[in-house]
Motif scaffolding. Structure first.
Motif: not given
Length: 261
Positions: A123-124, A138-139, A156-157, A198-199
């Motif tokens: 996700t972001g 935001i990323f 990818i965090s 998922i943005n």
């Protein structure tokens, strides 16, 4: 959001070392998830503060929380691997002991996984500083990431990932002197797998001066070592490192506009 077709058990892996300052917030962000089929596996890496006392109290209160303690300080890679090896779920999520999740994080990821028949979702993110103050930016993340795209920038965090446990049957996290999670994502995608984003900023990432990413020179060197570790030659590793640095500069220029200070 409607009921999911199924509620797979998600094993959440949380390594912890001297995390007394933030770990309660991290655990509470899991407890408050709208998705309820989860277990939290915390691996304490010989903390010298009150971390172990804190997490033991939570494990006594919540039967979904399981605590393991390393006999020696083994590092984040070994701690995550231990957590995965003790996981009961077919799905793995990661949450570092200073990061947070939005309440719908797991539910939205599980729904996406089921609706799209995918097994590697990230996700972001939004960002806070060490004191919990938010940043404006935001990323944003792309919908699909391949191996070639991931080499250019790590989007990818680790604390945003939901992934099938079976990927870790052969691939383990290694080398705490590199970005061990980035190396794992590259190895997984190199096999032809794709990761799906998922943005939405469902992860709240804490930027800490003591983290690996807090030291910019160190993180640049570690990025180069990642590419060498996965088998890219020195010239290629230097090229991707430069591309990675340029992407990171653009990313943080947008994000690090601090608000509400």
């Amino acid at each position: 959001m409607g009921a999911l077709k199924t509620d797979p058990l998600i094993s959440i892996i949380m390594p912890a070392y001297n995390s007394e300052k933030y770990i309660l917030d991290s655990i509470n962000s899991i407890i408050e998830q709208t998705y309820e089929s989860w277990e939290l596996i915390i691996v304490d890496d010989c903390s010298k503060d009150s971390t172990l006392s804190i997490i033991n109290k939570y494990s006594e209160k919540y039967n979904q929380i399981h605590v393991y303690v390393n006999s020696n300080n083994e590092g984040v890679s070994a701690s995550r691997n231990k957590g995965i090896s003790n996981a009961n779920g077919d799905w793995i999520a990661f949450l570092d002991s200073d990061d947070l999740w939005e309440k719908t994080k797991l539910q939205k990821q599980v729904k996406y996984a089921i609706d799209n028949e995918q097994d590697f979702i990230f996700t972001g993110a939004s960002y806070i500083n060490e004191s919990g103050h938010p940043y404006d930016g935001i990323f944003e993340v792309p919908e699909i990431i391949t191996y070639e795209l991931l080499k250019l920038q790590n989007v990818i965090s680790c604390s945003s990932v939901l992934i099938k446990k079976e990927y870790f049957n052969e691939i383990k996290m290694e080398r705490d002197d590199i970005h061990e999670d980035y190396a794992v994502w590259l190895k997984i995608l190199k096999k032809g797998t794709k990761a799906f984003g998922i943005n939405e900023p469902l992860l709240i990432y804490r930027i800490s001066s003591s983290s690996k990413s807090g030291n910019k020179i160190k993180t640049i060197k570690m990025t180069y070592k990642v590419f060498r570790f996965i088998g890219i030659n020195p010239v290629g590793s230097l090229y991707y490192m430069v591309r990675h640095v340029l992407g990171a500069l653009k990313k943080y220029k947008k994000i690090l506009r601090q608000a509400h200070l």
